[in-house]
Design a protein around this motif. Structure first.
Motif, PDB file in Angstrom:
ATOM      1  N   THR A 317      21.104  63.749  23.578  1.00 36.25           N
ATOM      2  CA  THR A 317      22.058  64.603  22.879  1.00 36.25           C
ATOM      3  C   THR A 317      21.926  64.367  21.379  1.00 36.25           C
ATOM      4  OG1 THR A 317      24.412  65.154  22.613  1.00 36.25           O
ATOM      5  CG2 THR A 317      23.890  62.868  23.107  1.00 36.25           C
ATOM      6  N   PRO A 318      22.066  65.410  20.559  1.00 31.31           N
ATOM      7  CA  PRO A 318      21.953  65.203  19.115  1.00 31.31           C
ATOM      8  C   PRO A 318      23.161  64.502  18.510  1.00 31.31           C
ATOM      9  CG  PRO A 318      22.390  67.499  19.595  1.00 31.31           C
ATOM     10  CD  PRO A 318      22.161  66.835  20.913  1.00 31.31           C
ATOM     11  N   TYR A 319      24.322  64.657  19.139  1.00 35.70           N
ATOM     12  CA  TYR A 319      25.564  64.089  18.600  1.00 35.70           C
ATOM     13  C   TYR A 319      26.314  63.393  19.731  1.00 35.70           C
ATOM     14  CZ  TYR A 319      24.125  68.114  15.845  1.00 35.70           C
ATOM     15  OH  TYR A 319      23.366  69.039  15.181  1.00 35.70           O
ATOM     16  N   PHE A 320      26.944  62.270  19.409  1.00 31.72           N
ATOM     17  CA  PHE A 320      27.685  61.526  20.422  1.00 31.72           C
ATOM     18  C   PHE A 320      29.046  61.159  19.854  1.00 31.72           C
ATOM     19  CE2 PHE A 320      28.709  57.611  22.887  1.00 31.72           C
ATOM     20  CZ  PHE A 320      28.680  58.168  24.154  1.00 31.72           C
ATOM     21  N   VAL A 343      19.873  58.681  24.406  1.00 28.96           N
ATOM     22  CA  VAL A 343      18.856  58.958  23.380  1.00 28.96           C
ATOM     23  C   VAL A 343      19.468  59.873  22.328  1.00 28.96           C
ATOM     24  CG1 VAL A 343      16.551  59.844  22.929  1.00 28.96           C
ATOM     25  CG2 VAL A 343      17.051  58.756  25.127  1.00 28.96           C
ATOM     26  N   LEU A 344      19.428  59.410  21.074  1.00 24.86           N
ATOM     27  CA  LEU A 344      19.992  60.135  19.944  1.00 24.86           C
ATOM     28  C   LEU A 344      18.987  60.168  18.801  1.00 24.86           C
ATOM     29  CD1 LEU A 344      23.359  58.186  19.897  1.00 24.86           C
ATOM     30  CD2 LEU A 344      23.212  60.617  20.397  1.00 24.86           C
ATOM     31  N   PRO A 345      19.101  61.133  17.894  1.00 25.37           N
ATOM     32  CA  PRO A 345      18.260  61.057  16.694  1.00 25.37           C
ATOM     33  C   PRO A 345      18.687  59.867  15.846  1.00 25.37           C
ATOM     34  CG  PRO A 345      19.876  62.816  16.487  1.00 25.37           C
ATOM     35  CD  PRO A 345      19.978  62.316  17.897  1.00 25.37           C
ATOM     36  N   ALA A 346      17.718  59.153  15.283  1.00 25.87           N
ATOM     37  CA  ALA A 346      18.066  58.043  14.397  1.00 25.87           C
ATOM     38  C   ALA A 346      18.930  58.537  13.250  1.00 25.87           C
ATOM     39  CB  ALA A 346      16.795  57.374  13.875  1.00 25.87           C
ATOM     40  N   HIS A 350      23.754  66.089  10.789  1.00 23.39           N
ATOM     41  CA  HIS A 350      25.165  65.991  10.405  1.00 23.39           C
ATOM     42  C   HIS A 350      25.495  64.517  10.141  1.00 23.39           C
ATOM     43  CE1 HIS A 350      26.002  70.155  11.118  1.00 23.39           C
ATOM     44  NE2 HIS A 350      25.702  70.092  12.405  1.00 23.39           N
ATOM     45  N   ARG A 351      25.514  64.130   8.898  1.00 26.02           N
ATOM     46  CA  ARG A 351      25.713  62.735   8.532  1.00 26.02           C
ATOM     47  C   ARG A 351      27.098  62.231   8.940  1.00 26.02           C
ATOM     48  NH1 ARG A 351      22.903  59.582   8.861  1.00 26.02           N
ATOM     49  NH2 ARG A 351      23.494  58.187   7.155  1.00 26.02           N
ATOM     50  N   LEU A 352      28.120  63.093   8.863  1.00 24.99           N
ATOM     51  CA  LEU A 352      29.459  62.649   9.242  1.00 24.99           C
ATOM     52  C   LEU A 352      29.495  62.286  10.724  1.00 24.99           C
ATOM     53  CD1 LEU A 352      32.376  62.129   8.527  1.00 24.99           C
ATOM     54  CD2 LEU A 352      32.867  64.569   8.913  1.00 24.99           C
ATOM     55  N   ALA A 353      28.852  63.111  11.560  1.00 30.28           N
ATOM     56  CA  ALA A 353      28.798  62.803  12.990  1.00 30.28           C
ATOM     57  C   ALA A 353      28.066  61.490  13.231  1.00 30.28           C
ATOM     58  CB  ALA A 353      28.113  63.944  13.748  1.00 30.28           C
ATOM     59  N   ASP A 354      27.037  61.203  12.434  1.00 30.37           N
ATOM     60  CA  ASP A 354      26.310  59.938  12.576  1.00 30.37           C
ATOM     61  C   ASP A 354      27.207  58.751  12.247  1.00 30.37           C
ATOM     62  OD1 ASP A 354      24.125  61.420  13.227  1.00 30.37           O
ATOM     63  OD2 ASP A 354      23.027  61.081  11.365  1.00 30.37           O
ATOM     64  N   LEU A 355      28.045  58.900  11.222  1.00 32.81           N
ATOM     65  CA  LEU A 355      28.943  57.813  10.844  1.00 32.81           C
ATOM     66  C   LEU A 355      30.020  57.601  11.911  1.00 32.81           C
ATOM     67  CD1 LEU A 355      29.374  58.634   7.041  1.00 32.81           C
ATOM     68  CD2 LEU A 355      28.076  56.742   8.025  1.00 32.81           C
ATOM     69  N   VAL A 356      30.573  58.695  12.407  1.00 35.00           N
ATOM     70  CA  VAL A 356      31.667  58.602  13.373  1.00 35.00           C
ATOM     71  C   VAL A 356      31.180  58.040  14.707  1.00 35.00           C
ATOM     72  CG1 VAL A 356      33.302  59.980  14.710  1.00 35.00           C
ATOM     73  CG2 VAL A 356      33.026  60.411  12.266  1.00 35.00           C
ATOM     74  N   ARG A 357      29.932  58.291  15.073  1.00 30.49           N
ATOM     75  CA  ARG A 357      29.436  57.868  16.388  1.00 30.49           C
ATOM     76  C   ARG A 357      29.307  56.360  16.528  1.00 30.49           C
ATOM     77  NH1 ARG A 357      22.956  59.560  15.980  1.00 30.49           N
ATOM     78  NH2 ARG A 357      22.291  57.662  14.853  1.00 30.49           N
ATOM     79  N   GLU A 358      29.264  55.612  15.427  1.00 31.52           N
ATOM     80  CA  GLU A 358      28.924  54.193  15.476  1.00 31.52           C
ATOM     81  C   GLU A 358      29.882  53.385  16.341  1.00 31.52           C
ATOM     82  OE1 GLU A 358      26.127  52.754  14.407  1.00 31.52           O
ATOM     83  OE2 GLU A 358      25.533  54.822  13.954  1.00 31.52           O
ATOM     84  N   ASN A 397      26.592  69.691  23.802  1.00 28.74           N
ATOM     85  CA  ASN A 397      26.415  68.382  23.185  1.00 28.74           C
ATOM     86  C   ASN A 397      27.408  67.395  23.800  1.00 28.74           C
ATOM     87  OD1 ASN A 397      24.464  69.273  21.191  1.00 28.74           O
ATOM     88  ND2 ASN A 397      26.174  70.223  20.112  1.00 28.74           N
ATOM     89  N   MET A 398      27.112  66.119  23.694  1.00 24.55           N
ATOM     90  CA  MET A 398      28.013  65.109  24.243  1.00 24.55           C
ATOM     91  C   MET A 398      29.044  64.737  23.171  1.00 24.55           C
ATOM     92  SD  MET A 398      28.452  63.810  27.214  1.00 24.55           S
ATOM     93  CE  MET A 398      26.831  64.187  27.909  1.00 24.55           C
TER      94      MET A 398
END
Length: 458
Positions: A317-320, A343-346, A350-358, A397-398
């Motif tokens: 999924t691209p976003y988690f 499996v996610l993109p490194a 969407h940078r905000l989604a990357d920050l929130v997923r951590e 998306n997940m």
């Protein structure tokens, strides 16, 4: 007192009354506790921002509007000799059917070629739904092909999401319209207030030709996703071409969406167009979710599948950004010893989604899940494997947006041969992933917690 002074004096009172009305509306809706709390805090503590944002984006289900939209559950029987008696993964979806054929489309160039080939082969009808139609070489090539078929008498219907295709204007579509094709925009951005419609997007992606062949998946019709170039030029994405009885169910979703957006009913699918269901083929099941479907169908069905899994759960999924129940079901699966791989993109688009997923990734990793970060570029595929018994792809998306807000579709395949094809493709790209390292530090923990507070608002 002049009009401006009157407005300034009474604005706080109006805002207070409006905030109370919205608070009551939020508490009446069936939301997750996290989403409810996030909106309540936004309205109470920053009302001048929270109130207008909720009016524009806060809607989740459109009960009154859905009453005028054909219910997907009202679908007439389709090739009853093709039906499979058990409900499989999606008890809330369409019936599973046998006698289908599947072709995996695993690169942007392959998907583009198949879509263009389907359009050129069309003899009677073409129905397309997409979130994004690009104003680029890919979008123009597809639009030109549709225009040519419309000139030759093929009935062409193009349904675009008004937000995803915001840059597309009527002028861009004029060649198609002048040739006799039809186009409509789902959920126009300009609308009366208090509808909450701007937050409910049609994220479905479907291409149907002559009621016999269809493509569903995650790829938009734009240059980032597909085109005539080399595979390395595009985001990693995934779609599937379908032939057989399941196409009738895909058309049923388009039929419902088109009537809602364009105000025009479409004819029922001819039974003879579906082809014989007695031929050897795959068992498939199509499902939809969104404001037009009772409950949160795909989310509930995925929850049940995660709890029933016995050997593996592989997710791309691209976003988690899951809700608490989805996250907990995955954590429990990992603790049970299930081979859980996410499996996610490194780094996604969407940078905000990357920050929130951590914060979610840390919790899943602590439970024993394996987090794999795809490094070559953006990964936009939505693929799921449950043991050796089901493979799922579609537009979902997940994250909470897909599972609780947007109009989405998913196709589940139950045939072992196709499931193995899914697994082989997923493994081939896992080789280009690095394992996520556990995060430590008090400051990082605080940032992850703050990210989870705003996650329901994304």
């Amino acid at each position: 007192m002049n009009l401006i002074g009157f407005f300034i004096n009474f604005l706080p009172s109006i805002g207070f009354i409006l905030a109370l009305v919205l608070l009551a509306h939020i508490l009446k809706q069936r939301r997750s506790p996290a989403s409810t709390l996030a909106w309540l805090m936004a309205i109470v503590f920053v009302p001048y921002a929270g109130v207008p944002l909720y009016i524009i984006f806060g809607g989740r289900k459109m009960t009154r509007m859905a009453e005028n939209k054909p219910l997907l559950s009202d679908s007439p029987p389709v090739n009853t000799d093709a039906a499979v008696t058990d409900s499989r993964i999606f008890p809330g979806g369409f019936p599973a059917t046998k006698g289908n054929k599947a072709l995996l489309l695993t690169t942007g160039s392959q998907a583009f070629r198949r879509i263009m080939a389907l359009i050129r082969s069309a003899e009677k009808t073409i129905h397309i739904t997409t979130f994004i139609l690009g104003r680029d070489d890919t979008g123009r090539a597809i639009l030109n092909a549709l225009t040519e078929k419309a000139r030759r008498g093929v009935k062409v219907y193009l349904l675009l999401d008004a937000l995803g295709s915001l840059r597309v204007r009527r002028k861009y579509l004029l060649p198609l319209l002048n040739a006799g094709g039809k186009a409509a925009f789902f959920m126009p951005m300009m609308h009366l207030p208090f509808r909450g419609r701007a937050n409910l997007r049609n994220h479905r992606k479907m291409v149907l030709v002559d009621h016999t062949r269809a493509i569903v998946g995650g790829m938009n019709l734009a240059a980032q996703y597909m085109g005539p170039g080399e595979a390395k030029d595009y985001w990693l994405d995934f779609s599937i071409q379908v032939e057989g009885p399941s196409v009738a169910h895909i058309y049923r979703v388009f039929q419902s969406d088109w009537r809602f957006a364009a105000g025009e009913p479409l004819p029922e699918i001819p039974l003879e167009a579906q082809g014989p269901a007695t031929l050897p083929g795959e068992i498939m099941q199509f499902a939809a979710s969104g404001p037009d479907v009772a409950g949160d169908a795909l989310r509930e069905e995925l929850l049940a599948a995660f709890f029933r899994a016995r050997r593996r759960v592989w997710i791309m999924t691209p976003y988690f950004v899951p809700d608490d129940l989805i996250l907990e079901s995955l954590c429990i699966a990992a603790k049970r010893g299930i081979d859980l791989r996410l499996v996610l993109p490194a780094r996604s688009n969407h940078r905000l989604a990357d920050l929130v997923r951590e914060g979610y990734l840390s919790q899943l990793q602590e439970s024993g899940g394996k987090i794999m970060l795809y490094e070559p570029g953006m990964m936009h595929a939505k693929v799921l494997l449950i043991d050796d018994r089901a493979a799922v792809t579609g537009s979902v998306n997940m994250d909470m947006r897909s599972l609780l807000l947007d109009y989405e579709v998913a196709l589940c395949v139950y045939s072992r041969e196709v499931i193995n094809q899914f697994a082989t493709w997923m493994q081939s790209h896992m080789a280009y992933c690095r394992l996520r390292k556990p995060r430590t530090g008090a400051t990082l923990g605080i940032l992850e917690g703050m990210g989870r507070l705003v996650a329901p608002l994304l």
